[in-house]
Design an enzyme around this catalytic site. Structure first.
Site, short mmCIF file in Angstrom:
data_model
loop_
_atom_site.label_atom_id
_atom_site.label_comp_id
_atom_site.label_asym_id
_atom_site.label_seq_id
_atom_site.Cartn_x
_atom_site.Cartn_y
_atom_site.Cartn_z
N THR A 1 0.88 -1.17 0.00
CA THR A 1 0.00 0.00 0.00
C THR A 1 0.91 1.22 0.00
O THR A 1 1.60 1.49 0.99
CB THR A 1 -0.92 0.03 1.24
N LYS B 1 -7.48 1.67 -3.12
CA LYS B 1 -7.16 1.30 -1.73
C LYS B 1 -7.40 2.49 -0.79
O LYS B 1 -7.87 2.34 0.33
CB LYS B 1 -5.71 0.81 -1.65
#
Ligand SMILES: NC(=O)c1ccc[n+]([C@@H]2O[C@H](COP(=O)([O-])OP(=O)(O)OC[C@H]3O[C@@H](n4cnc5c(N)ncnc54)[C@H](OP(=O)(O)O)[C@@H]3O)[C@@H](O)[C@H]2O)c1
Length: 289
Positions: free
Chosen positions: A97, A172
């Site tokens: 991420t 995300k």
């Protein structure tokens, strides 16, 4: 079956790479702390390499799952980074991420060498990685995505291309914005119910069958009542994700008032020593008063 490499054998990467080996791929792993790579090879076979570049040599697809932007930069374009070992036409799939900016930057750097870069952050947490049921949100080009998709699917229940480079990371961020506000709402609800003298486990069983239901309520509600916060995704990682998201919002002009407030609350949890507690620990701020 492809020759593949996996860089970063943390909580997520270790089991994800395991699924590649279990499905017959020839896997070479790299981990900064060598002991974890040796433990992985002892469990799954394959080979451990001393550098990302050495791991990537000869691989058709190189995967990574490291911490943050600087870590991703180190394993791709840093000294002995993977890009230097990859041949033209091969694919790099990053499950970290990270920011949308670094995804775009690495897509461009890879393209100069004829390498395809796909940003592919995941959701589903440690359990999703261990059970091979992650949701994978991808950005990049369609042809390499279609090639990589069945390989990623070994550790995922859903693998989707959402747009050009960076789109996986942006998706995300949307995911984390949803979670941040929701966990604060759930914390307030549980704390309110406890102060009102209700049997909150029974309350959650009842309202969890109606419109208030959520994954967080189903999976974390009762452990929040029990004051237990050892269930995966850590506050430190959430703060990193919210920082990246708030930076992106400054660029695109989106207002994230609740996310900003909850980010500050997570900062308070870190100051309480809860950096490694899971994200449902937001309720701790309320219960201590
Ligand atoms: N844990 C979750 O529930 C979850 C859920 C969704 C997404 N994510 C994301 O997935 C990523 C990994 O999370 P995780 O929980 O697996 O983290 P982790 O257990 O801390 O593992 C991080 C991995 O990255 C490696 N690393 C860090 N910095 C590096 C560097 N500069 N150079 C080379 N390797 C480096 C670490 O190597 P060492 O072993 O040497 O430290 C380790 O293998 C993060 O971006 C996180 O936000 C995590």
């Amino acid at each position: 079956m492809a020759k593949v490499a996996f860089l970063g054998l943390g909580v997520m990467g270790f089991p994800m790479a395991g699924y590649l080996a279990k499905n017959g791929h020839e896997v070479t792993v790299y981990n900064r702390t060598r002991a974890k790579a040796d433990a992985w090879v002892a469990k799954h076979g394959g080979r451990a390499a001393a550098t990302p570049k050495a791991a990537a040599e000869g691989a058709a697809i190189v995967f990574s799952c490291v911490g943050d932007d600087p870590d991703l930069r180190a394993v791709t374009v840093g000294a002995d980074g993977a890009f230097a070992g990859m041949a033209a036409g091969t694919i790099y799939v990053d499950h970290t991420t990270a920011s949308a900016n670094i995804a775009r930057e690495l897509h461009a750097a890879a393209a100069k060498k004829g390498i395809h870069f796909i940003d592919a952050p995941v959701s589903g947490g440690q359990a999703g990685a261990e059970n091979g049921t992650l949701t994978v949100m991808c950005g990049g080009d369609a042809a390499p995505f279609e090639t990589a998709k069945p390989v990623i699917a070994h550790f995922a229940k859903a693998v989707t291309l959402l747009g050009p480079p960076g789109s996986g990371q942006l998706t995300k961020m949307v995911n984390q914005v949803c979670i941040a506000g929701l966990v604060q709402g759930l914390s307030e609800a549980i704390n309110f119910g406890l102060k009102a003298g209700l049997d909150m486990k029974q309350v959650l069983d009842v309202i969890g069958k109606g419109a208030a239901q959520s994954w967080q309520m189903d999976n974390r509600g009762k452990t929040m009542i029990d004051d237990k916060f050892d269930f995966g995704f850590a506050v430190d990682w959430m703060r990193k994700d919210l920082r990246i998201t708030l930076e992106e919002a400054q660029k695109n002009g989106a207002k994230l008032p609740v996310t900003e407030i909850v980010n500050g609350y997570y900062g308070e949890i870190q100051q309480m020593g809860g950096g490694r507690w899971d994200t449902s620990s937001l309720i701790r701020r309320l219960r201590k008063s």
